[in-house]
Design a protein around this motif. Sequence first.
Motif, PDB file in Angstrom:
ATOM      1  N   UNK B 188      -2.282  -5.031   3.381  1.00 11.72           N
ATOM      2  CA  UNK B 188      -1.294  -5.066   2.302  1.00 11.72           C
ATOM      3  C   UNK B 188      -1.223  -3.752   1.525  1.00 11.72           C
ATOM      4  N   UNK B 189      -0.010  -3.302   1.285  1.00 15.31           N
ATOM      5  CA  UNK B 189       0.198  -2.217   0.325  1.00 15.31           C
ATOM      6  C   UNK B 189       0.088  -0.822   0.915  1.00 15.31           C
ATOM      7  N   UNK B 190       0.533   0.140   0.148  1.00 12.96           N
ATOM      8  CA  UNK B 190       0.515   1.531   0.594  1.00 12.96           C
ATOM      9  C   UNK B 190       1.763   1.858   1.392  1.00 12.96           C
ATOM     10  N   UNK B 220       1.247  -6.167   8.943  1.00 14.85           N
ATOM     11  CA  UNK B 220       1.148  -5.023   8.037  1.00 14.85           C
ATOM     12  C   UNK B 220       2.347  -5.022   7.094  1.00 14.85           C
ATOM     13  N   UNK B 221       2.062  -5.106   5.821  1.00 12.83           N
ATOM     14  CA  UNK B 221       3.138  -5.098   4.823  1.00 12.83           C
ATOM     15  C   UNK B 221       2.978  -3.868   3.932  1.00 12.83           C
ATOM     16  N   UNK B 245      -4.543 -15.452   6.902  1.00 12.58           N
ATOM     17  CA  UNK B 245      -5.459 -16.190   6.029  1.00 12.58           C
ATOM     18  C   UNK B 245      -6.334 -15.229   5.237  1.00 12.58           C
ATOM     19  N   UNK B 246      -6.144 -13.948   5.494  1.00 11.12           N
ATOM     20  CA  UNK B 246      -6.970 -12.952   4.809  1.00 11.12           C
ATOM     21  C   UNK B 246      -6.240 -11.615   4.805  1.00 11.12           C
ATOM     22  N   UNK B 247      -6.555 -10.801   3.808  1.00 14.92           N
ATOM     23  CA  UNK B 247      -5.901  -9.497   3.759  1.00 14.92           C
ATOM     24  C   UNK B 247      -6.857  -8.410   3.290  1.00 14.92           C
ATOM     25  N   UNK B 248      -6.745  -7.284   3.949  1.00 11.88           N
ATOM     26  CA  UNK B 248      -7.373  -6.075   3.435  1.00 11.88           C
ATOM     27  C   UNK B 248      -6.289  -5.347   2.649  1.00 11.88           C
ATOM     28  N   UNK B 249      -6.597  -4.998   1.411  1.00 14.47           N
ATOM     29  CA  UNK B 249      -5.574  -4.369   0.576  1.00 14.47           C
ATOM     30  C   UNK B 249      -5.787  -2.859   0.515  1.00 14.47           C
ATOM     31  N   UNK B 254      -3.725  -3.389  -5.670  1.00 12.21           N
ATOM     32  CA  UNK B 254      -2.975  -4.300  -4.801  1.00 12.21           C
ATOM     33  C   UNK B 254      -3.724  -5.632  -4.683  1.00 12.21           C
ATOM     34  N   UNK B 255      -5.026  -5.542  -4.518  1.00 16.01           N
ATOM     35  CA  UNK B 255      -5.825  -6.755  -4.383  1.00 16.01           C
ATOM     36  C   UNK B 255      -5.718  -7.637  -5.626  1.00 16.01           C
ATOM     37  N   UNK B 256      -5.750  -7.009  -6.787  1.00 13.68           N
ATOM     38  CA  UNK B 256      -5.607  -7.789  -8.021  1.00 13.68           C
ATOM     39  C   UNK B 256      -4.257  -8.493  -8.029  1.00 13.68           C
TER      40      UNK B 256
END
Lengths: 347, 347
Positions: B188-190, B220-221, B245-249, B254-256
């Motif tokens: 997520x993000x970037x 990938x978003x 079901x899971x994401x690396x931010x 982004x995680x927050x």
Amino acid sequence: MASRPKATILDIAREAGVSKSTVSLVLQGSDLIRPETALKVRKAIEDVGYVYNRGAANLRKAHSNVIGMVINDLTNPFFAEMAVGMERVFQSAGIVPFIANTAENPVRQEEVLKSLMEQGVAGLIVSPARGTTPGAFRRIETAGLPIVFTMRRLPESRIPVIAPDNHRGAWLATAHLIGKRHRRLAFFGGSSDLVVYHERLGGFREACEALGIAKRDTLVVEGETSRKGGIACLETALAMAEPPTAALCFNDAVAFGVMLALRKRGLEPGADFAVVGFDDVIEAQHYMPALTSVAVDSAGLGERAAHVMLKMIQSRTTRAEDHIGAVNLVVRDSCGPDRRAGMGDAA
Amino acid sequence: MASRPKATILDIAREAGVSKSTVSLVLQGSDLIRPETALKVRKAIEDVGYVYNRGAANLRKAHSNVIGMVINDLTNPFFAEMAVGMERVFQSAGIVPFIANTAENPVRQEEVLKSLMEQGVAGLIVSPARGTTPGAFRRIETAGLPIVFTMRRLPESRIPVIAPDNHRGAWLATAHLIGKRHRRLAFFGGSSDLVVYHERLGGFREACEALGIAKRDTLVVEGETSRKGGIACLETALAMAEPPTAALCFNDAVAFGVMLALRKRGLEPGADFAVVGFDDVIEAQHYMPALTSVAVDSAGLGERAAHVMLKMIQSRTTRAEDHIGAVNLVVRDSCGPDRRAGMGDAA
DNA sequence: TTGATTTATTGGAACGTTCCATTTATAGGC
DNA sequence: GCCTATAAATGGAACGTTCCAATAAATCAA
């Protein structure tokens, strides 16, 4: 590759086949120069890789266009936002502010101020470090350099200040807690070497008095203005015989600490113990529960301070009006009513 | 009060009854001067309210003692910490760094760099703004000014870089998620205009491949590197037919945002959806639930960058080794196992 | 005492600009 | 053609330092 002796306007002059005076005029965008000549000069400037020497220029011009911002704690988002607000204003005025961090260290602050002055800044915006001695700015004042304080004021200084209405903010927050039926209130964090502390504590005290909370039902715990400080404050408060049911915190960082400490004890912030912060940093709205806090518009105050500074420089004065910024209480989820009081009422 | 013409060493010389050369030597702490004379001079310095003119001095000395730090986003605590790390090093070297913020704006960055160069800085530490054009630093390179990049590198630049091991960090985090039985993972993000993005995404992709996650099970978003960006990423992800079901931010902000968005949907971060951040800012450990994140030691990298810069200045070189900082995964509470996978196993 | 040596101090040129007072070139009026 | 007015460009002094080379004063060897 090796740093050749750097180019000066004389090199440009030679390259372009004009005099140094002509180059100087082109550099200043004077309209005394024929456009074709200017073009030729500008090309030469590119070719020799010239970089303007502002130090040399200031030697003649006396007034530079750099402004120093001296910040007590850049890692505190509250001050970072303020700095960014200032920058916005300076940018549109074509000025590049240099930021320096003092990390709340008066000695460091001294060095930083010295360095900035030696650099020949046109003005200084300072958020003074805690424990700044009263004489720290005398050199600057006698030099006739424009200076404003932001957020914090010094005990007996006559330097203009741009700051939020701490007293009223604390009053509003305290009244809110009392309105929620809390009867035993605490003020957490901060220490008495800061004028801001007295202002906020004063608002708290006056609200208590005005709204019928006896002094013996209020508790004041000094502490670090950080999460850690907040945690410590809550610990000492809950160790009392008759602990408070709500707290106004010196700032949001302290409030976050208090909420963390509550959770650690299995208490729910808001429901089991009300907490209000001060400053309303961006994180406040994102916490669980979202923090009720006194918004002071730090970016706005930063902008204001920048404007005041610009005006001072422009009008060549060293005096300006203080500005006390409006505050408002942003109510979120971190302070429900006192449960026991509520139950007592219902029963 | 009114700003009288400021004092120079000539005024001091007259006041003390010595020559300007003597004053200059005293100012530099030379031991060629008789102690009593030095004392006399120092008294005169105080009396006339002298402030040293570094611009004039640099005209002769060629090398100043100020260093510019150009930061892309001071309101991001990650970069603020880095800046503070650098400051610590410079302080003990008796150097005052000037910080300037570019707010991720390449145009602003250009202005800031120009201004810093004109001021005659001895070196530059830059965390480049997003979208910096490749040629932006050519002027500086041809001027032979020492410069290092921190945190971010530019596509084809040969300027030394001090940055964390993004690839490995992403690999570790992804492996952690897979170890928790997650089989459909998101990044997520970037956005792809940042080299860092490719490094982190690359680590994610390689870990997936190496540990048996099919490419079609990864999502990938791209998005803003802020809370808002994180919220948006989660929305689009959950709108998919087979959501992850899971994401690396991309980073903690982004995680927050992702965690906030989950809560808003009644999902519990960690239990219902695993999230890992990157950078490990201080807030990470204070969130509910505490965020698992890749710690990069931003302050340490800042210190490292400062040391490299000092060495470059001292040895009059413009080249230095890159430094890739070690990272480590700090496991907290924000990623439990995939529930469905877990249930499937048990059944 | 004289000359050599060391210790303190000093004048002056240089650094890269700006800006005032001039000079030189261009145009206009007659 | 000459004189004046305007436009464009220029030389030189000044800004506040540093640092080299030079001087002056003090100490020493003979």
